[in-house]
Each structure stands twice: as structure tokens, then as C-alpha cells.
Scaffold this motif. Structure first.
Motif, short mmCIF file in Angstrom:
data_model
loop_
_atom_site.label_atom_id
_atom_site.label_comp_id
_atom_site.label_asym_id
_atom_site.label_seq_id
_atom_site.Cartn_x
_atom_site.Cartn_y
_atom_site.Cartn_z
N LEU A 147 6.99 0.48 59.96
CA LEU A 147 5.69 -0.08 60.34
C LEU A 147 5.59 -1.47 59.72
O LEU A 147 5.30 -1.61 58.54
CB LEU A 147 4.56 0.80 59.83
CG LEU A 147 4.42 2.19 60.44
CD1 LEU A 147 3.55 3.06 59.56
CD2 LEU A 147 3.83 2.09 61.83
N GLY A 148 5.84 -2.49 60.51
CA GLY A 148 5.86 -3.83 59.95
C GLY A 148 6.94 -3.93 58.89
O GLY A 148 8.11 -3.60 59.13
N SER A 149 6.57 -4.34 57.69
CA SER A 149 7.53 -4.45 56.59
C SER A 149 7.63 -3.16 55.78
O SER A 149 8.45 -3.07 54.87
CB SER A 149 7.11 -5.60 55.65
OG SER A 149 5.80 -5.38 55.15
N ASP A 150 6.82 -2.16 56.11
CA ASP A 150 6.83 -0.88 55.39
C ASP A 150 7.67 0.15 56.13
O ASP A 150 7.88 0.06 57.34
CB ASP A 150 5.41 -0.33 55.25
CG ASP A 150 4.67 -0.94 54.07
OD1 ASP A 150 5.19 -1.90 53.48
OD2 ASP A 150 3.57 -0.47 53.76
N THR A 151 8.12 1.16 55.38
CA THR A 151 8.81 2.29 55.99
C THR A 151 8.17 3.59 55.52
O THR A 151 7.69 3.69 54.39
CB THR A 151 10.31 2.32 55.64
OG1 THR A 151 10.46 2.36 54.22
CG2 THR A 151 11.03 1.10 56.21
N VAL A 152 8.15 4.57 56.42
CA VAL A 152 7.65 5.90 56.11
C VAL A 152 8.81 6.87 56.30
O VAL A 152 9.36 6.98 57.39
CB VAL A 152 6.48 6.29 57.05
CG1 VAL A 152 6.03 7.73 56.79
CG2 VAL A 152 5.32 5.31 56.89
N LYS A 153 9.18 7.55 55.23
CA LYS A 153 10.29 8.49 55.31
C LYS A 153 9.79 9.84 55.81
O LYS A 153 8.65 10.24 55.58
CB LYS A 153 10.95 8.65 53.94
CG LYS A 153 11.64 7.39 53.44
CD LYS A 153 12.33 7.62 52.10
CE LYS A 153 13.06 6.37 51.63
NZ LYS A 153 13.73 6.58 50.32
N ASP A 154 10.67 10.53 56.51
CA ASP A 154 10.39 11.90 56.97
C ASP A 154 9.15 11.99 57.85
O ASP A 154 8.37 12.94 57.76
CB ASP A 154 10.26 12.85 55.77
CG ASP A 154 11.51 12.85 54.89
OD1 ASP A 154 12.62 12.82 55.44
OD2 ASP A 154 11.36 12.88 53.65
N PHE A 155 8.99 11.01 58.72
CA PHE A 155 7.87 11.04 59.65
C PHE A 155 8.12 12.09 60.73
O PHE A 155 9.18 12.12 61.35
CB PHE A 155 7.67 9.67 60.30
CG PHE A 155 6.62 9.65 61.37
CD1 PHE A 155 5.29 9.89 61.06
CD2 PHE A 155 6.96 9.40 62.70
CE1 PHE A 155 4.31 9.88 62.04
CE2 PHE A 155 5.99 9.39 63.69
CZ PHE A 155 4.66 9.63 63.36
N GLN A 156 7.15 12.96 60.94
CA GLN A 156 7.29 14.08 61.87
C GLN A 156 6.83 13.67 63.27
O GLN A 156 5.72 13.14 63.44
CB GLN A 156 6.47 15.27 61.39
CG GLN A 156 6.85 15.75 60.00
CD GLN A 156 5.87 16.76 59.44
OE1 GLN A 156 5.04 17.31 60.16
NE2 GLN A 156 5.94 17.01 58.13
N PHE A 157 7.68 13.94 64.27
CA PHE A 157 7.34 13.55 65.63
C PHE A 157 8.16 14.37 66.62
O PHE A 157 9.15 15.03 66.25
CB PHE A 157 7.60 12.06 65.86
CG PHE A 157 9.05 11.66 65.76
CD1 PHE A 157 9.84 11.49 66.90
CD2 PHE A 157 9.65 11.48 64.51
CE1 PHE A 157 11.17 11.14 66.80
CE2 PHE A 157 10.98 11.12 64.41
CZ PHE A 157 11.75 10.96 65.56
N GLY A 158 7.77 14.33 67.87
CA GLY A 158 8.50 15.03 68.91
C GLY A 158 9.52 14.13 69.58
O GLY A 158 9.27 12.95 69.81
N CYS A 159 10.67 14.72 69.87
CA CYS A 159 11.73 14.02 70.60
C CYS A 159 11.72 14.59 72.02
O CYS A 159 12.24 15.68 72.27
CB CYS A 159 13.06 14.26 69.90
SG CYS A 159 14.42 13.23 70.46
#
Length: 453
Positions: free
Chosen positions: A221-233
Motif C-alpha cells: 500500500l504505497g510505501s507500506d507493506t502488510v504481511k499475511d493479508f487475507q484475500f480470495g484468489c
């Protein structure tokens, strides 16, 4: 004597003109450029003023406008857009009703869990671009405060997403097993099991649906990162005509981006929807440094339908004058929704609003109704029009003055009525334009700051 009489007549006319002008100036008007009501071919320079000094900010654009990074696709006809908007609003309103015993925004006891787990995708108008996976693949996703489960297209045969995400090419992707907490959190109607991997399913109110593997990966997200983001593939899709890469859920339930990033961003986010498709806005994730410059009011939540964020209106001002509508008329509450276009008001309030607004628009000929919008005007030959101001008064006294582009939509007053005064209202995205709308979910506060984009 004739000269003196003529002079007195001239002075009298001047005084009369001044008095009339003074009386008119007591009412408050805004100037609306009619060019903003027409399709635009060029993206204008951004006027973006996010107020948060913490967290991260990403650009937000209208998906059909020249600023959109998504492949161009013709916007639906005006009447078709409003027809879909009515479906969206109906879905939201069916989730809620007035609790006569306690008041406030609550789900009706008679309602069961709906078979549709989302609402029409075709009403979602705003997109953000994020990175998914390692290495990151850019994904342009529709933003929805009325959805929780986020997902991206992973089917290479999909006609919707422009760049399908391939989890096999990401070193950080991991599918959830069937017994994982993240899988069971989806609920029995929204998950199944295939080869020991969790499968999600979301069916939208317009009949479209998406099914695939539920997993996690790194989100940029922009310059940030979120680890282990849950989402559908998403692997199996039906009914998608959209040209975006997926959906980002900003609702209030456990699966949403806001809930997943609570430790990082404090369950607070804000956005500014641009005044027209040809200009830019922003989405900010993270706690504000304070509410200076924001008009604030309390946030209503429902344990039975935690996705939605509610707010309580107390009144409406037109041309600076408060309408004679009792605060109790708004007691069913309203849902603040980025995916509904037109604001829905209790009929008593809407009738008072359109009556007062018409009184201030007598210089423009009336025009035929357009779908659900029944207060329309003929602006033919006009480059700029003068319209009465409209301000929403929220619980606690917060007064939010709407932008000119938040009052008129397609030459019509951008409001309509609900079925009755007992029905839940909706604050649609037209009325939110140019405001920085702060959702401080952790503190249960809404904030509104003018002229942010």
C-alpha cells in the motif's frame, strides 16, 4: 422639477436593487460549472490534501474517468446507473431497520442471513492500485465500505481483471487449510473445502459471483507493506463485466482490510472522493493526528450486521436555513456507504428538502424526472449555475456543507426518498465528494473535512 423627479426615480431604483441584492445575499448559494456534469477526456492536476501524518496514502480515482488506471470501459447510461444504484440501496436497507425499543441502527429481528453476501458490483465507482505478492503485481481494485472479503482475479481466462494474479509466482503466498480460523471466520455459507484448501464464495446482489481459494500474501500500500493479508484468489467467476482486478473490502467485519490491519493502522481510515471523474482523490489508512478541521459525530454499529458504518442525521439546511423537520424523523439512522451513489432520506425530510431547493432554483426551467431523481432542471446554454447550499446536520451539531458537485447529479438534485420514515437512510458517494471522510472505527467517530481533494 422633471429632472429632480427623474433623479429620485433613478435613486429609488438603485436603492430597490440594492435591497433586492441584499436580500438575495442573505441566502447562501454555490456556483456549479456545468462542464463538471459532462464526461471528461483529460485527468486534471490533483488537489489532494490528506490530513493524516501517519499511516499510508494511495491515490483513489473514479473507475470510468480519465484518471483511472483500469482499462477504459464505457460508463453505463445514466438511467441504468441509477437502476443499479437502487438495487444496491435496497440491499443495504434490507439489512437494517429501526429498532423501536432502543433506537439507533440495528438489524431487524425478522431478517435472516441473506443469500447474497455482497451487493451489486456495478455501483462501485472508485478504484485504488495496490501490489499483491512477492514480487508485487499491481492490481487495480474497486473500493467498497459495504464489503468485507477482498479478492483478486486469479483466472487467466477472466475477461474482467486486466492482470490476473498468479499465486504460483509469489514466494509469499499461502492458501488457508480448511480448518484454519481465517477459513471458518468466513461463515458456513461462504466457505467450502477442496483438496484440504479453504474455498471462499461471494455472491453479489446483481447475480455475479466469485469463488476460489482463500489465502494470504504480502500487500503493498504505497510505501507500506502488510504481511499475511487475507484475500480470495478468484478462479470461477460469473456475471463480471468490470475491467478492474478485484475488490478491496473496507467494511467493519473481521475479514476486511481495516480489521486485518488494526494493529498497524489503529482501525482508522479516511478517503476523499474527487468532485468529478476527471480529478483525483485519495485513500489514507492510519490514525489521524487529531480531528482539528474535522466536523465530528458518533459512529453507529450493529452486532448483527458489522460490515456497515452508521451515522445519525439531525437536520438539513438549504440556503443556510434549517428545514422544519424534527430530528426524530431521522431516528432510524443512515448508513455511510461509498458504493451507493444517491443519498436516501426519510420521505418527510426529502419532501422538505426538494421544496426548499426548488424555491431557490426558480430561475431555471424544470426538467423531466430521471429514474429515481424527480427534482431536475434544464441548464441548457448555461456555463455556470447558481444553486442553493445544502448542509447536513449530524448528531452532536456537526454541520457538513456539501460541495456543489455533491448536490447536483446529472442536472438533478442528488437525493431521493426511502419507502417511509421508518426505513434506514443512506449517505451516498455523491454527497461525500471533496470531503475527507474519516472513519475512526476504534473510537466510533466519523469526521468530515471540507475541500480535501
Amino acid at each position: 422639477m422633471a429632472f429632480v423627479s427623474q433623479l429620485l426615480l433613478v435613486l429609488s431604483c438603485i436603492i430597490c436593487h440594492v435591497l433586492i441584492a441584499g436580500a438575495a445575499s442573505e441566502q447562501s448559494y454555490k456556483i456549479l460549472s456545468t462542464s463538471s456534469l459532462k464526461p471528461q477526456a483529460v485527468c486534471s492536476d490533483p488537489k489532494v490534501n490528506p490530513s493524516s501524518s501517519s499511516g499510508t496514502t494511495v491515490p483513489l480515482n473514479h473507475r470510468h474517468g480519465p484518471c483511472s488506471p483500469a482499462p477504459s470501459k464505457k460508463e453505463p447510461a445514466f438511467e441504468e446507473l441509477l437502476r443499479r444504484d437502487q438495487l444496491r440501496a435496497g440491499y443495504v436497507q434490507r439489512k437494517f431497520s429501526k429498532n423501536h425499543r432502543g433506537g439507533g441502527l440495528q438489524q431487524s429481528e425478522e431478517l435472516k442471513v441473506p443469500t447474497e453476501l455482497g451487493s451489486s458490483l456495478d455501483t462501485l465507482e472508485y478504484v485504488i492500485t495496490v501490489g499483491v505478492g512477492s514480487p508485487a503485481v499491481q492490481q487495480t481494485m474497486t473500493m467498497d465500505t459495504g464489503s468485507d472479503v477482498s479478492w483478486v482475479h486469479c483466472n487467466s481466462n477472466s475477461t474482467a481483471g486486466s492482470t490476473p494474479f498468479d499465486p504460483a509466482k509469489s514466494s509469499t503466498y499461502s492458501p488457508f487449510l480448511c480448518g484454519a480460523a481465517a477459513c471458518t471466520q468466513l461463515g458456513a455459507e461462504a466457505n467450502t473445502c477442496s483438496n484440504s484448501e479453504c474455498q471462499y464464495m461471494v455472491r453479489y446482489g446483481d447475480g455475479s459471483n466469485t469463488t476460489g481459494t482463500y489465502g494470504s500474501d504480502t500487500l503493498a500500500l504505497g510505501s507500506d507493506t502488510v504481511k499475511d493479508f487475507q484475500f480470495g484468489c478468484s478462479r470461477v467467476e460469473e456475471g463480471f463485466g468490470d475491467k478492474t482486478d478485484g475488490l478491496m473490502g473496507l467494511g467493519g467485519d473481521a475479514q476486511s482490510l481495516i480489521s486485518q490491519t488494526a494493529a498497524k493502522y489503529g482501525r482508522a481510515f479516511s478517503y476523499c472522493l474527487p468532485p468529478s471523474p476527471g480529478s483525483k482523490g485519495f485513500l489514507t489508512l492510519g490514525a489521524q493526528t487529531g480531528t482539528t478541521g474535522f466536523a465530528t459525530t458518533g459512529m453507529l454499529r450493529s452486532e448483527q450486521a458489522p460490515t456497515f458504518y452508521g451515522v445519525l442525521l439531525q437536520g438539513i439546511k438549504v440556503g443556510g436555513e434549517q428545514l422544519s423537520v424534527a430530528p426524530s424523523v431521522f431516528s432510524a439512522g443512515s448508513v455511510m456507504d461509498s458504493g451507493t451513489i444517491i443519498t436516501r432520506l426519510p420521505p418527510t425530510a426529502y419532501t422538505a428538502l426538494k421544496t426548499a431547493f426548488k424555491d431557490g432554483m426558480k430561475q431555471y426551467p424544470p426538467a423531466p424526472s430521471r429514474s429515481i431523481l424527480d427534482t431536475c432542471f434544464d441548464f441548457s446554454g448555461q456555463d455556470n449555475v447558481s444553486i442553493p447550499t445544502v448542509a447536513l446536520v449530524f448528531d452532536g451539531g456537526a454541520v457538513v456543507d456539501l460541495d456543489a458537485n455533491g448536490i447536483i447529479f446529472g442536472s438533478c438534485l442528488a437525493f431521493t426518498g426511502t419507502d417511509d420514515d421508518e426505513s434506514t437512510g443512506i449517505i451516498g458517494n455523491v454527497q461525500q465528494r471533496t470531503l475527507e471522510v474519516l472513519y475512526d472505527v476504534g473510537q466510533s467517530v466519523f469526521g468530515f473535512k471540507p475541500s480535501a481533494c
